[in-house]
Write a protein that holds these residues in place. Sequence first.
Motif, short mmCIF file in Angstrom:
data_model
loop_
_atom_site.label_atom_id
_atom_site.label_comp_id
_atom_site.label_asym_id
_atom_site.label_seq_id
_atom_site.Cartn_x
_atom_site.Cartn_y
_atom_site.Cartn_z
N ASP A 134 0.85 -1.19 0.00
CA ASP A 134 0.00 0.00 0.00
C ASP A 134 0.88 1.24 0.00
O ASP A 134 1.96 1.26 0.62
N ARG A 364 2.19 -3.06 6.39
CA ARG A 364 2.90 -4.28 6.02
C ARG A 364 4.31 -3.94 5.54
O ARG A 364 4.55 -2.87 4.99
N HIS B 131 -4.88 -12.37 -3.78
CA HIS B 131 -4.04 -11.31 -3.23
C HIS B 131 -4.48 -10.00 -3.88
O HIS B 131 -4.43 -9.87 -5.10
N ILE B 132 -4.94 -9.07 -3.05
CA ILE B 132 -5.46 -7.80 -3.57
C ILE B 132 -4.33 -6.78 -3.57
O ILE B 132 -3.80 -6.43 -2.52
N GLY B 171 -8.55 3.01 -1.64
CA GLY B 171 -8.79 2.47 -0.31
C GLY B 171 -7.54 1.77 0.21
O GLY B 171 -6.46 1.86 -0.39
N ARG B 172 -7.68 1.08 1.31
CA ARG B 172 -6.55 0.40 1.94
C ARG B 172 -6.65 -1.08 1.65
O ARG B 172 -7.64 -1.74 2.03
N ALA B 173 -5.64 -1.65 0.99
CA ALA B 173 -5.68 -3.07 0.64
C ALA B 173 -5.28 -3.98 1.80
O ALA B 173 -5.78 -5.10 1.92
N SER B 174 -4.39 -3.51 2.68
CA SER B 174 -3.84 -4.42 3.70
C SER B 174 -4.91 -4.92 4.66
O SER B 174 -4.79 -6.01 5.20
N SER B 175 -5.95 -4.11 4.87
CA SER B 175 -6.95 -4.47 5.87
C SER B 175 -8.23 -5.02 5.25
O SER B 175 -9.28 -5.02 5.88
N VAL B 177 -10.30 -8.09 4.63
CA VAL B 177 -10.31 -9.39 5.30
C VAL B 177 -11.51 -10.22 4.86
O VAL B 177 -12.47 -9.70 4.28
N VAL B 181 -14.12 -12.25 10.16
CA VAL B 181 -13.10 -11.60 11.01
C VAL B 181 -13.80 -10.51 11.82
O VAL B 181 -14.54 -9.70 11.26
N ILE B 184 -12.83 -4.71 14.97
CA ILE B 184 -12.43 -4.09 16.23
C ILE B 184 -12.70 -2.59 16.14
O ILE B 184 -12.20 -1.91 15.24
N SER B 267 -9.77 2.72 6.87
CA SER B 267 -8.66 1.79 6.66
C SER B 267 -8.52 0.75 7.77
O SER B 267 -7.69 -0.14 7.66
N PHE B 268 -9.34 0.83 8.82
CA PHE B 268 -9.20 -0.15 9.89
C PHE B 268 -9.68 -1.52 9.48
O PHE B 268 -9.19 -2.52 9.99
N MET B 269 -10.61 -1.60 8.52
CA MET B 269 -11.04 -2.92 8.04
C MET B 269 -12.08 -2.81 6.92
O MET B 269 -12.91 -1.90 6.93
#
Lengths: 440, 440
Positions: A134, A364, B131-132, B171-175, B177, B181, B184, B267-269
């Motif tokens: 990212d 990451r 894998h995004i 957007g945020r790819a790392s989060s 899921v 899941v 939080i 970006s939290f999820m």
Amino acid sequence: MSEAIDHTHNPRARSWVQSANSPNTEFPIQNLPLGVFEHGQSPKGRIGVAIGDQVLDIAAALDKGLLPELAEFKAELHMSALNALMTHGRRATRALRHAVFGLLQEGSGHEALALTCLLPMRELRMQVPAHIGDFTDFFTSIHHARRTGELSRPDMPVAANFRHMPIGYHGRASSVVQSGVPCIRPRGQATPSSAAAVAAQEYLPTQALDFELEVGCLIGKGNALGSTVPIDEAEDHMFGLCLVNDWSARDIQGWESYPLGPFLAKSFMTTVSPWLVTLEALAPFRVAAPARTPEDPPLPPVLTSAKHAAVGAISISLEVLLQTAVMREQGLEPVVLTSPQFSEQYWTLTQMLTHHASNGCNLRTGDLLSSGTVSGVERENSGCMVELTTLGKEPLRLPSGETRPFLEDGDVVWLRGVCRRDGYQSIGFGECMGQIKEGR
Amino acid sequence: MSEAIDHTHNPRARSWVQSANSPNTEFPIQNLPLGVFEHGQSPKGRIGVAIGDQVLDIAAALDKGLLPELAEFKAELHMSALNALMTHGRRATRALRHAVFGLLQEGSGHEALALTCLLPMRELRMQVPAHIGDFTDFFTSIHHARRTGELSRPDMPVAANFRHMPIGYHGRASSVVQSGVPCIRPRGQATPSSAAAVAAQEYLPTQALDFELEVGCLIGKGNALGSTVPIDEAEDHMFGLCLVNDWSARDIQGWESYPLGPFLAKSFMTTVSPWLVTLEALAPFRVAAPARTPEDPPLPPVLTSAKHAAVGAISISLEVLLQTAVMREQGLEPVVLTSPQFSEQYWTLTQMLTHHASNGCNLRTGDLLSSGTVSGVERENSGCMVELTTLGKEPLRLPSGETRPFLEDGDVVWLRGVCRRDGYQSIGFGECMGQIKEGR
């Protein structure tokens, strides 16, 4: 938080690689930045360390038994991207720095064998040094915020949130490219200038192509989804820094950005410099985080600490250079457009990282965090043409007699960065270059 | 552009997997969506196809010689993510659909052997199917734009650019899921409500946690940097669709979004449903792109074609369900909060893809493009709580007697999607679920 200054920063240390001892080199033995190169016919990237005008092929040196201290990272150092090594974080960069310094310093006793692991930098094709998951771009120069804000909101140029936290947004990772890749002028929609333009909106080549001078940080050790990163731990997650040119199409940006921010005005390309200058190499150039003025609200507790206040910023003298096609024909050297100082940003990279993870967002290994445009207090030290030319209304005058409201086809833009401090050897970032090409 | 309707869409086709013939299944033989599962002790993902309440282990079926038509994709189908297969684009999904249909239909003659390749869906842990690389989120419901715009800009709720192009942002790819899941509750800064809050801005748990009901598309074949994708080729780059819940913290969003758009508020999820429903499976559910009204400017030529006008949209009946902890204790079933129809979005996924690449941005295999909140014309069919509760001012009333201005800890949210058409077998997307958990 700040790395100790040790013998690897001794300004009298010299390398048996003579070009590394030149007063003009960006890559003395005190720097030792990491990159990934391709050489000859092989398209497979290899990890290298810059030294003077040469590059040490790390895998070759390992294979020849020259870096026994790095045995535990052997597999990672044979990869064609830095990610695997980066997961080990600062422990890996510290070990690498000390081992390579030992090998390359004068009198190491291994010159003859190590010489067989050196390649001339000019023969190599440098790559983006890591797989970037990212890319997050921030907005952390208050001078940039003020000058660009004055164009659209003269009554309140700096938004209410700016002084409370580092404002950022998600960028596009797929189009992050290495220095040297041409920047193809993008097409897109701009604010319609007439009823006819409203009636049939066309996608035309941008007429307001700009650079943005930025400093980026690649993440080493990541953090888990749902976890945060306290400010005094943030630098354990920072692997190394590079220069970033976040090319921007201002007419597309002006039309598309409400309400979700820039999108296609940025995503056509972002250029990064090839060498990652490690936090270890930057240790002598750490300076106090910018002092708060009476105008500023107090810092949020999450974004401050005694250590951060003392050495949270990094002193990097930055430059942008431009050479047009006509200048090349006339034999004119590139001209310096601006020279801001990175330590004057309102927020530090450390604060950006802690803020980014404050909601539990997982960073990451290999993720790129970039500072946003670096602009100084004076307009002539602005990090983009929007500011330097007041949105094109006061074009730059070049030595060739040309003017530039924005970039034209054939223009070449270079970003440079050098860290200087009395009593220390200067270290540089290498170049972040791109030439504008006509789009299809 | 639109896939031909062939024998694999025959509503009378039946599978020897009896659960696939149930009138209530989301996964009849006419669907055959792709996913990645883990089973038993093995953490290695495997590619599967949903059929009734079972999953066909594709690599196992290949290894047993049951899918000889797929020999050319053998390596790709043994991977633990779909990306390698997806690089082949629509050719791969067509081949896979026809081969698996042949194997699973009644009277295929391979029931006994194929039965050994089936696993009960309830025993599997589904993963994000690819894998995004980059996640792009759009803003394409004009009803959502209008209702959310009315909260901040009652004089001009729908921005001037909305009707000219699909507005989007990175957007945020790392989060991103998989379904299940826990979400939080994030902390962050909100608009300071007092001078004291301005003086020491804290990072507090969000008080305005919301869902966003969206439909996403994963990219199959990519496009090169600097190239564009004409609208009649866009669907060659679309691999399959899934449901997307773009969890949002509205108080964080309101404070941070000017001028660069949402960042930590999102970006939290982000949760995606596990099954990719292919464009082939969706062929019978293609409908005309929304008609332009006299209020609308003409469509930009780049974003339209005769084929797109005829079948550019996709009919998907969507739903959001909620169950609180108290409802679970009282034995109350989840309640349906909203039921919008995806085909009513102002812009289609096809237009989003073409617009995204219009500046030369490279879309890579596995990238996620999402529609943004899907909201119908009536407020009760809104795809997020901001609209359903008018930013919390008119809380939802639940069968348990509770009210909800926004989501509370313990709440479980499900997204569902089903394609229905007279004369065709209905197909579903499976579930996209998440439970809110207290943050640390």
